[in-house]
Design a protein around this motif. Structure first.
Motif, PDB file in Angstrom:
ATOM      1  N   UNK A  29     -19.816  14.590 -12.804  1.00 35.49           N
ATOM      2  CA  UNK A  29     -21.284  14.730 -13.419  1.00 35.49           C
ATOM      3  C   UNK A  29     -20.816  14.744 -14.583  1.00 35.49           C
ATOM      4  N   UNK A  30     -20.108  15.137 -15.339  1.00 33.98           N
ATOM      5  CA  UNK A  30     -19.856  15.299 -17.364  1.00 33.98           C
ATOM      6  C   UNK A  30     -19.240  14.337 -17.980  1.00 33.98           C
ATOM      7  N   UNK A  31     -18.868  13.373 -16.924  1.00 35.33           N
ATOM      8  CA  UNK A  31     -18.282  12.033 -17.539  1.00 35.33           C
ATOM      9  C   UNK A  31     -19.294  10.972 -17.622  1.00 35.33           C
ATOM     10  N   UNK A  32     -20.262  11.220 -17.412  1.00 31.29           N
ATOM     11  CA  UNK A  32     -21.165   9.767 -16.971  1.00 31.29           C
ATOM     12  C   UNK A  32     -22.587  10.008 -17.250  1.00 31.29           C
ATOM     13  N   UNK A  33     -22.413   8.862 -18.573  1.00 29.85           N
ATOM     14  CA  UNK A  33     -24.267   8.279 -18.912  1.00 29.85           C
ATOM     15  C   UNK A  33     -24.706   7.873 -17.549  1.00 29.85           C
ATOM     16  N   UNK A  34     -25.769   9.032 -17.581  1.00 38.10           N
ATOM     17  CA  UNK A  34     -26.893   9.134 -16.748  1.00 38.10           C
ATOM     18  C   UNK A  34     -28.580   8.857 -17.400  1.00 38.10           C
ATOM     19  N   UNK A  35     -29.231   8.798 -16.069  1.00 39.36           N
ATOM     20  CA  UNK A  35     -30.151   7.719 -16.965  1.00 39.36           C
ATOM     21  C   UNK A  35     -31.550   8.792 -15.064  1.00 39.36           C
ATOM     22  N   UNK A  36     -32.431   7.934 -16.041  1.00 40.45           N
ATOM     23  CA  UNK A  36     -34.309   8.964 -15.120  1.00 40.45           C
ATOM     24  C   UNK A  36     -35.044   7.703 -15.012  1.00 40.45           C
ATOM     25  N   UNK A  37     -34.725   7.202 -13.793  1.00 44.70           N
ATOM     26  CA  UNK A  37     -35.361   6.311 -13.446  1.00 44.70           C
ATOM     27  C   UNK A  37     -36.644   7.104 -12.563  1.00 44.70           C
ATOM     28  N   UNK A  38     -37.504   5.696 -12.728  1.00 43.61           N
ATOM     29  CA  UNK A  38     -39.076   5.652 -11.764  1.00 43.61           C
ATOM     30  C   UNK A  38     -39.931   4.595 -11.289  1.00 43.61           C
ATOM     31  N   UNK A  98     -25.492   5.287 -14.140  1.00 42.83           N
ATOM     32  CA  UNK A  98     -26.445   3.346 -14.657  1.00 42.83           C
ATOM     33  C   UNK A  98     -25.702   2.451 -13.845  1.00 42.83           C
ATOM     34  N   UNK A  99     -25.205   2.425 -12.899  1.00 44.52           N
ATOM     35  CA  UNK A  99     -25.198   1.883 -12.055  1.00 44.52           C
ATOM     36  C   UNK A  99     -25.514   1.596 -10.860  1.00 44.52           C
ATOM     37  N   UNK A 100     -27.123   1.078 -10.533  1.00 43.47           N
ATOM     38  CA  UNK A 100     -27.314   1.453  -9.796  1.00 43.47           C
ATOM     39  C   UNK A 100     -27.173   0.658  -8.219  1.00 43.47           C
ATOM     40  N   UNK A 101     -25.839   0.102  -8.229  1.00 40.92           N
ATOM     41  CA  UNK A 101     -25.479  -0.402  -6.917  1.00 40.92           C
ATOM     42  C   UNK A 101     -24.896   0.538  -6.342  1.00 40.92           C
ATOM     43  N   UNK A 102     -24.747   1.577  -7.481  1.00 46.86           N
ATOM     44  CA  UNK A 102     -23.848   2.668  -6.494  1.00 46.86           C
ATOM     45  C   UNK A 102     -24.300   3.576  -6.115  1.00 46.86           C
ATOM     46  N   UNK A 103     -23.707   4.272  -4.743  1.00 50.77           N
ATOM     47  CA  UNK A 103     -24.549   4.990  -4.032  1.00 50.77           C
ATOM     48  C   UNK A 103     -24.625   7.140  -4.443  1.00 50.77           C
ATOM     49  N   UNK A 104     -25.244   7.899  -4.242  1.00 54.65           N
ATOM     50  CA  UNK A 104     -25.531   8.421  -4.253  1.00 54.65           C
ATOM     51  C   UNK A 104     -27.431   9.023  -4.907  1.00 54.65           C
ATOM     52  N   UNK A 105     -27.649   7.917  -4.207  1.00 61.21           N
ATOM     53  CA  UNK A 105     -29.511   7.987  -5.223  1.00 61.21           C
ATOM     54  C   UNK A 105     -30.053   8.849  -3.976  1.00 61.21           C
ATOM     55  N   UNK A 106     -30.613  10.095  -4.713  1.00 57.39           N
ATOM     56  CA  UNK A 106     -31.470  11.334  -3.826  1.00 57.39           C
ATOM     57  C   UNK A 106     -33.059  10.360  -2.938  1.00 57.39           C
TER      58      UNK A 106
END
Length: 115
Positions: A29-38, A98-106
């Protein structure tokens, strides 16, 4: 593998505020650039805010000045403060890298703004 979990959504009136939270498993988590999507009904998912490891934020024009993204790496948690909500902000909100194709979507958290 990182798994994201969103919370904090709800039904609000125009002009009100909410604080959305995102937790993620894994020390990455701490190593990633993260985002909010809607994603609004019938529309494509859109990226509305991003934050890098140093706390630098970026926003879509539609939310700039109203939304604030932040993160607490020690808690593996990211936040989205949403102020002055509009009807057009109604959507399911998700957090992810920021890689939407990666797994882990809630499952996302629903924000509904009523007029």
């Amino acid at each position: 593998q990182v798994q994201f979990v969103e919370s904090g959504g709800g039904l609000v009136q125009i002009g009100e505020s909410l604080t959305l939270s995102c937790t993620a498993s894994g020390s990455i988590f701490s190593k990633q650039v993260l985002g909010w999507y809607r994603q609004a009904p019938g529309k494509q998912r859109e990226l509305v805010a991003t934050i890098d490891n140093d706390g630098r934020a970026g926003y879509a024009n539609s939310v700039k000045g109203r939304f604030t993204i932040s993160r607490d790496n020690a808690k593996n948690t990211m936040y989205l403060q949403v102020n002055n909500l509009k009807v057009e902000d109604t959507a399911v909100y998700y957090c992810h890298d920021l890689v939407p194709t990666s797994p882990g979507w809630g499952q996302g958290t629903q924000v509904t703004v009523s007029s």
